[in-house]
Enzyme design. Structure first.
Site, mmCIF file in Angstrom:
data_model
loop_
_atom_site.group_PDB
_atom_site.id
_atom_site.type_symbol
_atom_site.label_atom_id
_atom_site.label_comp_id
_atom_site.label_asym_id
_atom_site.label_seq_id
_atom_site.Cartn_x
_atom_site.Cartn_y
_atom_site.Cartn_z
ATOM 1 C CE LYS A 27 -3.648 1.930 2.903
ATOM 2 N NZ LYS A 27 -5.167 1.631 3.639
ATOM 3 C CB SER A 80 -8.696 3.897 2.817
ATOM 4 O OG SER A 80 -7.152 2.344 4.085
ATOM 5 C CB SER A 89 -8.279 0.166 5.690
ATOM 6 O OG SER A 89 -9.014 1.523 5.293
HETATM 7 N N1 GLN Z 1 -13.156 3.202 6.167
HETATM 8 C C1 GLN Z 1 -12.681 3.441 7.380
HETATM 9 C C2 GLN Z 1 -12.377 5.299 7.480
HETATM 10 O O1 GLN Z 1 -12.544 6.120 6.543
HETATM 11 C C3 GLN Z 1 -11.755 2.996 7.989
HETATM 12 C C4 GLN Z 1 -10.553 3.442 6.849
HETATM 13 C C5 GLN Z 1 -9.146 2.368 7.466
HETATM 14 O O2 GLN Z 1 -9.284 1.522 7.795
HETATM 15 N N2 GLN Z 1 -8.492 3.222 6.575
HETATM 16 O O3 GLN Z 1 -11.696 5.098 8.430
#
Ligand code: GLN
Length: 447
Positions: free
Chosen positions: A48, A123, A147
């Site tokens: 990532k 994400s 994410s």
């Molecule tokens: N969807 C969640 C957020 O926007 C989790 C994102 C993540 O785990 N990085 O905070």
């Protein structure tokens, strides 16, 4: 090719494999990769874009970090290199890991390989789409509120969020430091165990790293072990028919495999989203204060003075969702609101933990949905509140610091994957992998 098979290949075969993967990734229309670098001489593994590899660009999917080159390796990267894996390619992600669709990336949206009109989740959407789309053998993502697990579920692959403190965060661009964990996204449960074993372990460079010995999960995998698995009855009601069906299928498969199912309730789930979005944005506002045009990445031109430099760099460099969260985070931390929001959220966080612990007095594991539906259409999650609500099943796990593994269970009538998660006790991860392996074998999902 699975990760464990790739690990048996010769250096020459692996050199060819890395070239092939990068070539395929360049041809792909998924927009899963945002960089095609490769380093080391082992099995290609996709990272990532928030994990630092020395001398690589690392941008967290943001305009503000364009031009920034990582000066050192993240601890997980050192561990990969030491185990014969070669970081190969940078995966697309929501800007600073804030999002559930990968649409907030500076590089544009990634597409779901099962239906390119749909999101891959987020994400870590680039990591999951690449593994599902055959342009990565395995990948690393990060999970702050789902994410890793949610994109894995939307793309029909396996994702594991470790217990908080089990994997070093050194060299991971911080979103919300008390929630972030790096973890594997792989084609199956065994590969997830293999990759997790490689990256786990105490690290003195991360002050929140747990001083516990990591005992190999892959070597101790045992699909025949029987567990008591709790299902949360009030959790499932808000999920779509597809998710409810997958839940039934998984419960039946687990029972047939000899596990015991117990029915439980979680009373405070309605507070999860508010609690998470207060704590995560507070930490994010603090962490992102360092991006000011002086120290990292991009710097605005034509500035009048230092304040103007900060203002212009941040205004131009951050996207809309990141700005929204910085504003929200600074608001909940501001004097007068700190007690009412931030402090209150920390207290509720403890209540949520107590509730999970109560269930774990009677069960080894919890089975839960990951998202209320299958992967949504690109562009359909424009209302931020709707997007936050779709995190309802994943975020409590991060608030409590628990480990959880997401695995595909079935496809719906439109051929889209539906995944579920198995949640375990903190630092007790072997049962998750054992039960997940038995569930994987029972449901026999194919991509
Ligand atoms: N969807 C969640 C957020 O926007 C989790 C994102 C993540 O785990 N990085 O905070």
């Amino acid at each position: 090719m699975k990760l464990r098979e790739a690990l048996t290949k010769s250096d020459d075969e692996l050199a060819t494999l890395r070239d092939e993967i990068l070539e395929k990734a360049k041809q792909s229309d998924l927009n899963a990769y945002v960089g095609f670098e490769s380093c080391g001489s082992g099995v290609p593994i996709l990272l990532k874009d928030n994990i630092q590899v020395k001398d690589w660009s690392v941008t967290s999917g943001s305009k503000i970090l364009q031009g920034y080159i990582a000066p050192y390796n993240a601890t997980v990267v050192e561990k990969l290199l030491a185990s014969g894996l070669a970081p190969t390619g940078r995966a697309n992600m929501d800007e600073f890991a804030m999002g559930s669709t990968t649409e907030s990336s500076f590089y544009g949206a990634t597409k779901n390989p099962h239906d390119t009109s749909r999101v891959p989740g987020g994400s870590s959407g680039g990591s999951a789409a690449a593994v599902a789309g055959g342009i990565a053998i395995a990948a690393l993502g990060s999970d702050t509120g789902g994410s890793i697990r949610q994109p894995a579920a939307y793309c029909g692959v396996v994702g594991f969020k470790p217990t908080y403190g089990k994997v070093s965060r050194y060299g991971l661009a911080a979103y919300a430091s008390s929630l972030d964990q790096i973890g594997p996204i792989t084609q199956d449960v065994e590969d997830a165990a293999v990759l997790y074993d490689i990256i786990a372990g105490h690290d003195s460079k991360d002050s929140t790293s747990a001083e516990v010995e990591h005992i190999s999960i892959a070597k101790n995998l045992d699909a025949d072990k029987k567990y008591t698995i709790a299902v949360i009855d009030n959790y499932i009601k808000e999920a779509s028919e597809d998710v409810q069906k997958a839940y039934e299928v998984a419960i039946k498969a687990l029972e047939d495999a000899g596990h015991t199912i117990v029915h439980k309730e979680l009373a405070n789930t309605k507070y999860d989203i508010a609690t998470y979005y207060i704590i995560a944005t507070a930490e994010a506002a603090t962490n992102l204060a360092r991006f000011d045009g002086v120290r990292y990445g991009r710097r605005a031109d034509d500035v009048k003075n230092t304040a103007d430099l900060f203002f212009k760099t941040r205004s131009e460099g951050f996207g809309e969702e990141v700005k929204r969260r910085i504003l929200l985070g600074n608001f909940v931390l501001s004097s007068g609101y700190y007690d009412a929001y931030y402090l209150k959220a920390q207290k509720v966080r403890h209540l949520i933990r107590d509730e999970f612990n109560k269930i774990f007095d009677e069960a080894d594991l919890i089975l839960s949905p990951i998202a209320p539906s299958v992967a949504p259409k690109l562009g359909s999650m424009e209302d931020p509140l709707e997007m936050y609500k779709s995190d309802m099943y994943t975020i409590a796990i991060n608030l409590v610091g628990l480990p959880a593994l997401s695995l595909p269970i079935m496809k719906n009538s439109e051929n889209l994957p539906v995944g579920l998660q198995l949640i375990g006790k903190a630092f007790s991860e072997q049962p998750i992998f054992n039960a997940a392996l038995s569930l994987e074998r029972a449901v026999n999902y194919t991509n």
